[in-house]
Design a protein around this motif. Structure first.
Motif, PDB file in Angstrom:
ATOM      1  N   GLN A  94      43.930  41.603  40.276  1.00  0.00           N
ATOM      2  CA  GLN A  94      45.068  41.202  39.441  1.00  0.00           C
ATOM      3  C   GLN A  94      46.377  41.610  40.098  1.00  0.00           C
ATOM      4  N   LEU A  95      46.410  42.802  40.663  1.00  0.00           N
ATOM      5  CA  LEU A  95      47.604  43.294  41.359  1.00  0.00           C
ATOM      6  C   LEU A  95      47.943  42.408  42.559  1.00  0.00           C
ATOM      7  N   PHE A  96      46.926  42.079  43.368  1.00  0.00           N
ATOM      8  CA  PHE A  96      47.139  41.194  44.520  1.00  0.00           C
ATOM      9  C   PHE A  96      47.639  39.818  44.052  1.00  0.00           C
ATOM     10  N   ALA A  97      46.982  39.256  43.042  1.00  0.00           N
ATOM     11  CA  ALA A  97      47.359  37.930  42.536  1.00  0.00           C
ATOM     12  C   ALA A  97      48.788  37.924  42.020  1.00  0.00           C
ATOM     13  N   ASP A  98      49.128  38.906  41.177  1.00  0.00           N
ATOM     14  CA  ASP A  98      50.485  38.985  40.631  1.00  0.00           C
ATOM     15  C   ASP A  98      51.527  39.085  41.729  1.00  0.00           C
ATOM     16  N   THR A  99      51.249  39.891  42.727  1.00  0.00           N
ATOM     17  CA  THR A  99      52.182  40.105  43.836  1.00  0.00           C
ATOM     18  C   THR A  99      52.355  38.824  44.647  1.00  0.00           C
ATOM     19  N   MET A 100      51.276  38.130  44.945  1.00  0.00           N
ATOM     20  CA  MET A 100      51.376  36.889  45.723  1.00  0.00           C
ATOM     21  C   MET A 100      52.097  35.795  44.959  1.00  0.00           C
ATOM     22  N   MET A 101      51.834  35.689  43.647  1.00  0.00           N
ATOM     23  CA  MET A 101      52.489  34.639  42.859  1.00  0.00           C
ATOM     24  C   MET A 101      53.991  34.876  42.745  1.00  0.00           C
ATOM     25  N   GLY A 112      38.323  41.882  50.571  1.00  0.00           N
ATOM     26  CA  GLY A 112      37.940  40.473  50.560  1.00  0.00           C
ATOM     27  C   GLY A 112      37.380  40.051  49.219  1.00  0.00           C
ATOM     28  N   PHE A 113      36.579  40.910  48.617  1.00  0.00           N
ATOM     29  CA  PHE A 113      36.023  40.598  47.305  1.00  0.00           C
ATOM     30  C   PHE A 113      37.128  40.548  46.252  1.00  0.00           C
ATOM     31  N   ALA A 162      40.661  33.022  41.668  1.00  0.00           N
ATOM     32  CA  ALA A 162      40.467  32.478  40.324  1.00  0.00           C
ATOM     33  C   ALA A 162      41.706  32.709  39.466  1.00  0.00           C
ATOM     34  N   ILE A 163      42.376  33.819  39.690  1.00  0.00           N
ATOM     35  CA  ILE A 163      43.574  34.137  38.908  1.00  0.00           C
ATOM     36  C   ILE A 163      44.731  33.227  39.313  1.00  0.00           C
ATOM     37  N   ILE A 164      44.943  33.053  40.611  1.00  0.00           N
ATOM     38  CA  ILE A 164      46.080  32.254  41.074  1.00  0.00           C
ATOM     39  C   ILE A 164      45.757  30.763  41.142  1.00  0.00           C
ATOM     40  N   GLU A 165      44.465  30.442  41.010  1.00  0.00           N
ATOM     41  CA  GLU A 165      44.003  29.050  41.057  1.00  0.00           C
ATOM     42  C   GLU A 165      44.448  28.351  42.334  1.00  0.00           C
TER      43      GLU A 165
END
Length: 136
Positions: A126-133, A19-20, A27-30
């Motif tokens: 960063q890994l989660f954000a990149d994957t979701m985007m 969750g954290f 913030a990364i994916i805005e």
């Protein structure tokens, strides 16, 4: 529309860590991330087969073998990729079981292995954000 993420782990501390990391990922994916948490394999399978997620974070060893319908995480991964609306949903398989056979099984079933040992919130975010985007 916010990203939808399923965090499935029987360990409350690990769910909080994910969750954290997802909070940092916002913030990364805005964009917002709506998190659904499950603590049993039975509840996890119910969510996987009834809702579509942008990302799934899945544990291997659920401590719910006393429940009817209990499945290990690797079986949940296989089922989700074979017979659920989340066939194409990126799935991180986060486990303390750090052995090559499990990693190979995860990859064979279309998941991405993420060991709990050495879990770095910023790198994982960063890994989660990149994957979701990439998926959206």
């Amino acid at each position: 529309m916010p990203y939808k993420v399923l965090v499935a782990d029987d360990d409350e501390g690990q769910r909080k860590s994910h969750g954290f990391a997802l909070e940092v990922a916002t913030a990364i994916i805005e964009d917002e991330i709506a998190i659904t948490e499950t603590a049993t394999s039975v509840d996890t399978w119910a969510k996987i087969k009834s809702e579509v997620f942008n990302l799934i974070i899945l544990d291997n060893d659920f401590k719910d073998n006393h429940l009817k319908g209990h499945l290990p995480g690797i079986a949940l991964l296989e089922l989700s990729k074979r017979e659920s609306p989340n066939r194409n949903t990126p799935t991180f398989f986060c486990s303390a079981d750090a052995y090559d056979t499990l990693k190979a099984m995860v990859e064979r079933h279309g998941g991405m292995y993420l060991p709990k040992v050495g879990y770095d919130i910023e790198k994982v975010a960063q890994l989660f954000a990149d994957t979701m985007m990439k998926k959206k």
